[in-house]
Design a protein around this motif. Sequence first.
Motif, PDB file in Angstrom:
ATOM      1  N   ASP A 255       0.824  -1.210   0.000  1.00 19.50           N
ATOM      2  CA  ASP A 255       0.000   0.000   0.000  1.00 19.50           C
ATOM      3  C   ASP A 255       0.860   1.263   0.000  1.00 19.50           C
ATOM      4  O   ASP A 255       0.723   2.110  -0.895  1.00 19.50           O
ATOM      5  N   GLU A 352      -2.011   3.783   5.180  1.00 15.87           N
ATOM      6  CA  GLU A 352      -3.222   4.107   4.422  1.00 15.87           C
ATOM      7  C   GLU A 352      -3.147   5.513   3.830  1.00 15.87           C
ATOM      8  O   GLU A 352      -3.539   5.738   2.676  1.00 15.87           O
ATOM      9  N   LYS A 355      -0.722   5.506   0.915  1.00 13.18           N
ATOM     10  CA  LYS A 355      -1.335   4.862  -0.258  1.00 13.18           C
ATOM     11  C   LYS A 355      -2.244   5.851  -0.987  1.00 13.18           C
ATOM     12  O   LYS A 355      -2.179   5.983  -2.219  1.00 13.18           O
ATOM     13  N   LYS A 356      -3.058   6.539  -0.223  1.00 15.11           N
ATOM     14  CA  LYS A 356      -3.974   7.509  -0.821  1.00 15.11           C
ATOM     15  C   LYS A 356      -3.215   8.621  -1.532  1.00 15.11           C
ATOM     16  O   LYS A 356      -3.570   9.036  -2.644  1.00 15.11           O
ATOM     17  N   GLU A 359      -1.739   7.600  -4.886  1.00 17.10           N
ATOM     18  CA  GLU A 359      -2.700   7.440  -5.974  1.00 17.10           C
ATOM     19  C   GLU A 359      -3.071   8.768  -6.609  1.00 17.10           C
ATOM     20  O   GLU A 359      -3.716   8.803  -7.661  1.00 17.10           O
ATOM     21  N   SER A 360      -2.648   9.864  -5.992  1.00 14.17           N
ATOM     22  CA  SER A 360      -2.933  11.199  -6.542  1.00 14.17           C
ATOM     23  C   SER A 360      -2.030  11.455  -7.745  1.00 14.17           C
ATOM     24  O   SER A 360      -0.802  11.324  -7.650  1.00 14.17           O
TER      25      SER A 360
END
Length: 426
Positions: A255, A352, A355-356, A359-360
């Motif tokens: 992640d 977490e 990971k977020k 993804e940007s």
Amino acid sequence: MSKIQKTLIALLSVVILFFGFVIVRIAFKPISTVKAAAIPAGEYDPAVWGQHYPLQYESYKKMYEMSPSPTGYGGSIKVQKSDMQPELFTNFKGMPFSEDYSEERGHVYSLEDLRDSKRVSKASKGACISCKTPYVEQFYQESGWGYASKPLAELLDKAKHPISCAACHDPETMSLRVITPSFIEAQERRGIDMSKATREEMRTYVCAQCHDEYYFEPGTSKVVLPWDKGLRPEEMYAYYAEKPNGFAQDWQHPDSKASILKAQHPDYETYATGTHGKAGVTCADCHMPFMRKSGQKYTSHNITSPTKDLNSSCSPCHSQGSTWLLERVKTMQDQTWQLQHNAGQTVARAHEAIKKAGESPNADQAELAKSRELVRKAQWMWDFVAAESSMGFHNTDQSMTTLSEANELAHQAIEAANRAAGIKVL
């Protein structure tokens, strides 16, 4: 003084002398009065040793009895640690510890638990058996470090007995010894000559040879202890930062994409820098206390939590009584557990958040790299305490400080991830 008084004094002196002699003979009977039996080299069956040392062997077999710890932490019942720490699923995602991370049982179960572990596969290397059986002595004599890269299944077929007498005792002299090559090599790099170790030092070293942090050298699977810069968690992290022997990570978190290190029961390192270690109290003093039976003094080989027999383990040095001692140990462990649980959850949130951010499409790569380094160090500091067997007791001050730092680093990782994603950090 009357004749009667003189007679009474004389009788009292005889009684005191007689019973004093009996008490001294029972209480202070030296271990050396037990005649050493020469056992053939390469004899790893504890039952054979037990024929000559029945009291020690009977206590060794008590490790088959599984029971919880009186404080609620540790114990010898095979339960999954994730039952209490669901954050383990996130923090160890992408590697076998997320599938199977059970509580350690006694030495008698070392091979059985290795065979049954879900972390073991057909690809597992022989290095995994290094601290599970005295047969490692034979494997190293035959192949040197070559045994570490052999298939684990091959060595498991040859190993007939779990951790037992020969792992710690010379079969001919009964002297304490270390057979694990990784420990001997690590001590040499620290400038410590194992051949000059005192008996008191050996009462710790025989345990330390397995209860320590290590990594597998890439390509060879050789077991290496990361002690070149010191035994504290930050010193070992600095050692790993230099990618020793080409070792960069245990795995990449799927992640966060961070390069993560997995701590492996750093019990000796934690103890050595703690109060008891610095005071010269050995591992055996607490985990293998002296016992007495039929006037004979012997060392218990029921190696377990000292809290299961505080009178034998702790009372020789501490006079406060078993109730006070147990309460004190439990308080230390309760406080460590709460900090450990909190830090582990914060580390999970950091993975977490990263990971977020990753993804940007417009993520700031510099901040993203910073967040990954922060979570790598945060997880190491958290895991250094979480993987250690005493729930903070071996070195409470260091454990609490390390967990506090882990929590702070994980918060910093979240903030860096948010900046990378363009989220305003207050």
